[in-house]
Design an enzyme around this catalytic site. Structure first.
Site, short mmCIF file in Angstrom:
data_model
loop_
_atom_site.label_atom_id
_atom_site.label_comp_id
_atom_site.label_asym_id
_atom_site.label_seq_id
_atom_site.Cartn_x
_atom_site.Cartn_y
_atom_site.Cartn_z
N PHE A 178 0.87 -1.19 0.00
CA PHE A 178 0.00 0.00 0.00
C PHE A 178 0.91 1.25 0.00
O PHE A 178 0.86 2.07 0.91
CB PHE A 178 -0.92 0.05 1.23
CG PHE A 178 -1.76 -1.18 1.44
CD1 PHE A 178 -2.94 -1.37 0.74
CD2 PHE A 178 -1.37 -2.17 2.36
CE1 PHE A 178 -3.74 -2.50 0.96
CE2 PHE A 178 -2.15 -3.30 2.58
CZ PHE A 178 -3.34 -3.46 1.89
N ASP A 200 0.98 -1.29 -4.95
CA ASP A 200 -0.24 -0.48 -4.79
C ASP A 200 -1.18 -0.84 -5.93
O ASP A 200 -0.75 -1.32 -6.98
CB ASP A 200 0.09 1.02 -4.82
CG ASP A 200 -0.99 1.86 -4.13
OD1 ASP A 200 -0.79 2.24 -2.95
OD2 ASP A 200 -2.03 2.14 -4.76
N ASP A 250 0.65 -0.43 5.20
CA ASP A 250 -0.05 0.82 5.55
C ASP A 250 -1.35 0.91 4.73
O ASP A 250 -1.46 1.74 3.83
CB ASP A 250 0.87 2.01 5.27
CG ASP A 250 0.26 3.33 5.71
OD1 ASP A 250 -0.65 3.32 6.56
OD2 ASP A 250 0.69 4.38 5.19
N CYS A 290 -5.39 2.97 10.12
CA CYS A 290 -5.82 4.37 10.26
C CYS A 290 -7.34 4.44 10.44
O CYS A 290 -7.94 5.47 10.21
CB CYS A 290 -5.37 5.21 9.06
SG CYS A 290 -6.03 4.62 7.50
N1 SAH Z 1 1.98 4.42 2.81
C1 SAH Z 1 1.44 5.51 2.04
C2 SAH Z 1 -0.03 5.71 2.25
C3 SAH Z 1 -0.89 4.52 1.90
S1 SAH Z 1 -2.55 4.92 1.62
C4 SAH Z 1 2.20 6.79 2.36
O1 SAH Z 1 2.88 6.82 3.38
O2 SAH Z 1 2.11 7.73 1.60
C5 SAH Z 1 -3.23 3.45 1.06
C6 SAH Z 1 -2.88 3.06 -0.36
O3 SAH Z 1 -3.42 1.77 -0.58
C7 SAH Z 1 -3.43 3.92 -1.48
O4 SAH Z 1 -2.37 4.35 -2.28
C8 SAH Z 1 -4.36 3.00 -2.30
O5 SAH Z 1 -4.24 3.20 -3.70
C9 SAH Z 1 -3.84 1.66 -1.93
N2 SAH Z 1 -4.80 0.54 -1.93
C10 SAH Z 1 -6.05 0.49 -1.44
N3 SAH Z 1 -6.55 -0.75 -1.48
C11 SAH Z 1 -5.57 -1.53 -2.04
C12 SAH Z 1 -5.46 -2.92 -2.33
N4 SAH Z 1 -6.45 -3.76 -2.04
N5 SAH Z 1 -4.31 -3.36 -2.88
C13 SAH Z 1 -3.30 -2.50 -3.16
N6 SAH Z 1 -3.34 -1.19 -2.87
C14 SAH Z 1 -4.46 -0.71 -2.32
#
Ligand code: SAH
Length: 347
Positions: A178, A200, A250, A290
């Site tokens: 993520f 992601d 995350d 979160c």
């Molecule tokens: N770690 C990042 C924030 C993550 S936010 C930072 O510090 O900037 C969560 C992310 O998860 C988003 O970019 C979203 O596109 C992604 N996401 C949501 N569901 C997902 C899934 N099932 N598989 C992969 N990515 C996912």
């Protein structure tokens, strides 16, 4: 008892402005409250290594429903409750003032605004239109932020302190799951990761991740970006016996409200169980939630269950939370939404 803003459609009927029955809610009121929040961030303002941080964190800063984030010369505002919506003009006047403000952009496009009976509202409210990609500095690392289209107001500012804290635990082959635009990826690479896989579901976010690796002078050949669903990616790793020394998880908010806690808990358990399974002995899992509805105690229980089911023994070597510019009022514990654990497997 108090003065507050009444919101006929919201489950939260009244949000209190002040416990002083005689304090008027007018322009000087917002001037005082905003000045006090901005003043509290003075050390961040003076810090030359960072120019992106939260200036107003809604209820915790005693302005329920108002989010104000600072990205260099731009401010991004979210009006998320009927109360702040009604006082928009007074608030805008205060936040548009200052020699160092090039523009104020509105990102009132969250789901919570709908729960308040408000429609989406985005656009430039004052000054210059922000560029497509605004360069910012966080802990001396360079990132590009898309204020208009990025998540939240563009960047996960709440993780700033955690990004510093986890550098100590990075080693070997790293998985940043993520990853969004790769803020943790950049940190892990500068902290000496041997290799890093960033996953992601958003192709645009992965492109930015690659850009951020270059922007920070890191070695792109050590890094791979994979567009995938993290749940399936982790399962594929488990089945093909691909392992890591450090895993960062995350995920987005699995529980939008407390009504979704059970389902969310299963989601957190699944990804953490899989992560434990593909972590090498002595490795570290750096894991976050979160979701406001998942308390720190419940989160720790979920991670503990995940470790048990994965058949690993692990120590919590650090507990993490949201950065100091996202404070929590003692009278509004719901404001504590981000929690994280660094779990080290026995070697
Ligand atoms: N770690 C990042 C924030 C993550 S936010 C930072 O510090 O900037 C969560 C992310 O998860 C988003 O970019 C979203 O596109 C992604 N996401 C949501 N569901 C997902 C899934 N099932 N598989 C992969 N990515 C996912």
């Amino acid at each position: 008892m108090a003065r507050g803003a009444y919101s006929p459609q919201s489950q939260i009927r009244v949000r209190v402005w002040t416990w002083d029955q005689n304090e008027p809610i007018d322009q000087p009121f917002f001037q005082r409250r905003i000045a006090s929040s901005v003043q509290m961030r003075q050390s961040l303002r003076d810090d030359p290594s960072t120019n992106a941080y939260r200036e107003i964190h809604a209820e915790s800063d005693r302005i329920p429903g108002l989010i104000l984030d600072r990205y260099g010369p731009y401010r991004v505002v979210q009006f998320l409750s009927q109360g702040v919506q009604a006082h928009r003009d007074a608030i805008l006047e205060v936040i548009s003032t200052g020699d160092d403000i090039a523009g104020v952009y509105e990102r009132s496009d969250t789901d919570s605004r709908r729960l308040e009976g408000l429609t989406r509202s985005v656009g430039t409210l004052f000054g210059d239109e922000p560029p497509d990609r605004l360069p910012i500095l966080e802990n001396d690392r360079k990132f590009m932020v898309d204020i208009r289209g990025g998540h939240k107001t563009g960047f996960y500012l709440d993780q700033r302190r955690n990004r510093q804290r986890l550098t100590h635990w990075i080693r070997g082959d790293v998985l940043d799951a993520f990853c969004y635009t790769g803020a943790f990826t950049v940190v892990a690479m500068s902290a000496g990761a041997r290799s890093i896989v960033s996953v992601d579901s958003s192709a645009a976010a992965l492109e930015m991740t690659a850009e951020h690796i270059n922007l920070n002078g890191l070695q792109p050949e050590q890094a791979e970006q994979i567009e995938a669903d993290v749940f399936s990616y982790l399962r594929t790793c488990r089945d093909s016996r691909q392992e890591f020394d450090t895993i960062i998880l995350d995920p987005p908010k699995f529980a939008a409200t407390t009504a979704h806690v059970d389902k969310a808990a299963r989601g957190y358990k699944d990804i953490n169980l899989l992560a434990f399974k593909i972590l090498r002995p002595g490795g570290c899992l750096i894991t976050f939630s979160c979701s406001g509805g998942i308390t720190s105690a419940l989160f720790e229980k979920i991670i503990s269950d995940a470790a048990l089911d994965a058949g690993v023994e692990s120590l919590v070597v650090a507990t993490l939370d949201q950065a100091e510019d996202h404070p929590v009022s003692l009278f509004f514990p719901e404001g504590r939404y981000l929690k994280g654990l660094i779990c080290k497997l026995n070697g």
